[in-house]
Design an enzyme around this catalytic site. Structure first.
Site, mmCIF file in Angstrom:
data_model
loop_
_atom_site.group_PDB
_atom_site.id
_atom_site.type_symbol
_atom_site.label_atom_id
_atom_site.label_comp_id
_atom_site.label_asym_id
_atom_site.label_seq_id
_atom_site.Cartn_x
_atom_site.Cartn_y
_atom_site.Cartn_z
ATOM 1 C CG HIS A 165 -1.947 -1.266 0.658
ATOM 2 N ND1 HIS A 165 -2.089 -1.464 -0.009
ATOM 3 C CD2 HIS A 165 -3.272 -1.845 2.188
ATOM 4 C CE1 HIS A 165 -3.576 -2.505 0.326
ATOM 5 N NE2 HIS A 165 -3.424 -1.938 1.350
ATOM 6 C CG HIS A 171 -7.884 -0.420 2.735
ATOM 7 N ND1 HIS A 171 -8.276 -1.342 3.957
ATOM 8 C CD2 HIS A 171 -6.879 -1.167 1.943
ATOM 9 C CE1 HIS A 171 -7.494 -2.098 3.537
ATOM 10 N NE2 HIS A 171 -6.760 -2.020 2.704
ATOM 11 C CD GLU A 229 -7.851 -2.939 -0.699
ATOM 12 O OE1 GLU A 229 -7.208 -3.166 -0.887
ATOM 13 O OE2 GLU A 229 -8.218 -4.410 0.512
HETATM 14 C C1 BGC Z 1 -4.753 -5.819 2.122
HETATM 15 C C2 BGC Z 1 -4.932 -7.171 3.739
HETATM 16 C C3 BGC Z 1 -4.005 -6.244 4.634
HETATM 17 C C4 BGC Z 1 -5.101 -5.004 3.935
HETATM 18 C C5 BGC Z 1 -4.870 -4.196 5.620
HETATM 19 C C6 BGC Z 1 -5.556 -4.957 2.442
HETATM 20 O O1 BGC Z 1 -5.220 -4.454 1.100
HETATM 21 O O2 BGC Z 1 -4.656 -7.368 0.798
HETATM 22 O O3 BGC Z 1 -3.685 -8.129 3.146
HETATM 23 O O4 BGC Z 1 -3.750 -6.952 5.818
HETATM 24 O O5 BGC Z 1 -4.711 -4.374 3.321
HETATM 25 O O6 BGC Z 1 -3.370 -4.004 5.506
#
Ligand code: BGC
Length: 394
Positions: free
Chosen positions: A148, A222, A359
């Site tokens: 991310h 998110h 997402e």
């Molecule tokens: C991911 C997860 C992660 C979460 C928070 C999601 O987009 O796929 O693996 O734990 O974000 O970080």
């Protein structure tokens, strides 16, 4: 001669009266047309102070509301949706996205609650990728991988904001300039994300970006949804549909192996609406690796562009969420890593699977997987992608 002059003056006076009455009418009309759109729009947007970050930046909260009863709160810290209130089938309003009630809590470590994600949503293997001759090294903030956008991604930046109001919508336009090599990514990336709440109960998220050096981009949103509005419940009783014939199996670090595996006959088949809880505990290697669903589905209809790709329905409240996008993939994450440590409303905490994310995005680790659709953005090009969340009841 005198008489005719008088007649002439009388005529001129009458004429000027007619003209001035006409002008006044026109002016009144113009004034009406010039009335600020805020006053006649079916969607309103207001703002308030949300506090100051630890490093002294002012954060603003925007509040959008439409006549259909949707209310959205978004803060400039991370462009985060802090609340999304929607009516259930009996008209009861409840917030349906996980969040906190203060800025300090958002600044503490948390799994991207409500946030905009960039520059790269999802994982890049070993925090490395190359473009041309150059090898770029990113923070390994998720085991050995980059997740991310790195340590201080777009979710932790304070965005510039302006608003725009139309007759049937209100928009919050957020901009952020990510400097060359920020978090290891090349190019000055000039980013705009526009949230638009429409009169028809849809919330558009439009992402745009340009760069001055070739780079990779994969932006997403998110929000964790729980359509029951009761965050002490899990989301296992939601009925989800994902329009995808294949998904991307992952390795132990949740990096796609490169295979596109048919969902047919697996717990990953959401082509027909299915309870999230139905197969989530099956003895399945991929479910074990993700601790539940935490995978990218390869969406059907990619050549069609913008289309409906997924939905979630909560039968008890009747709330129904539809997701549309032009993206090729969607990460369906069932909140498997929520562990009861983060504060939730009513002196409670967010437990495992108390929220899910849908997402929309390009596939994880695309910069290292040539077979995947490209995430490269070159100077002179504009990255544009749109996702719409529509909230209904049935
Ligand atoms: C991911 C997860 C992660 C979460 C928070 C999601 O987009 O796929 O693996 O734990 O974000 O970080």
């Amino acid at each position: 001669m005198k008489k005719s002059t008088n007649i002439y003056y009388t005529c001129a006076l009458l004429l000027s009266l007619v003209v001035s009455v006409n002008c006044k009418d026109k002016k009144d009309k113009e004034m009406k047309e010039e009335t600020p759109k805020e006053n006649i729009s079916k969607v309103s947007i207001t703002e308030s102070n949300y506090g100051t970050t630890q490093d002294g930046k002012k954060v603003t909260q925007f509040f959008m509301k439409n006549e259909g009863g949707i209310e959205v709160d978004i803060i400039t810290y991370g462009g985060r949706i802090t609340s999304l209130r929607t009516p259930d089938k009996d008209g009861n309003m409840q917030n349906v996205v996980l969040g906190f009630d203060n800025l300090a809590q958002y600044e503490k470590d948390n799994p991207y609650f409500g946030a905009l994600i960039g520059r790269y949503g999802n994982r890049i293997a070993k925090g490395k990728f190359s473009m041309g001759e150059e090898v770029y090294t990113l923070a390994q903030n998720n085991g050995e991988n980059s997740l991310h956008g790195g340590i201080k991604g777009f979710d932790k930046q304070v965005w510039e904001a302006k608003t725009e109001v139309g007759e049937n919508s209100a928009s919050l336009i957020l901009t952020y300039l990510s400097k060359d090599m920020e978090e290891g990514f090349p190019g000055n990336l000039s980013t705009t994300v526009t949230y638009t709440l429409n009169d028809d109960n849809s919330l558009d998220v439009l992402y745009e970006a340009t760069t001055d050096k070739a780079t990779v981009v994969n932006l997403t949103q998110h929000a964790y949804f729980n359509l029951s509005g009761d965050f002490s419940r899990t989301i296992l009783d939601h009925v989800v549909e994902i329009d995808a014939d294949t998904f991307l199996p992952v390795d132990g670090g949740l990096i796609p192996t490169g295979e596109l595996r048919p969902v047919e006959g697996t717990p990953f088949d959401f082509r027909e609406p299915k309870l999230v809880g139905q197969d989530i505990s099956e003895d399945n290697e991929q479910l074990q690796l993700g601790g539940g669903y935490d995978h990218c589905w390869v969406l059907n209809g990619q050549q069609e562009g913008f289309r409906k790709v997924a939905s979630a329905y909560h039968p008890a409240t009747g709330r129904y969420l539809e997701v549309s996008t032009d993206e090729p993939g969607i990460q369906f994450y069932t909140g498997n890593f929520l562990d009861g440590t983060l504060p939730a409303p009513n002196n409670s905490t967010y437990a495992k699977r108390s929220g899910f994310c849908l997402e929309t995005q390009h596939y994880p680790d695309s910069p290292n997987q040539e077979e995947f659709p490209s995430v490269v953005l070159n100077p002179g090009e504009t990255y544009t992608t749109k996702t719409t969340f529509t909230l209904m009841t049935k």
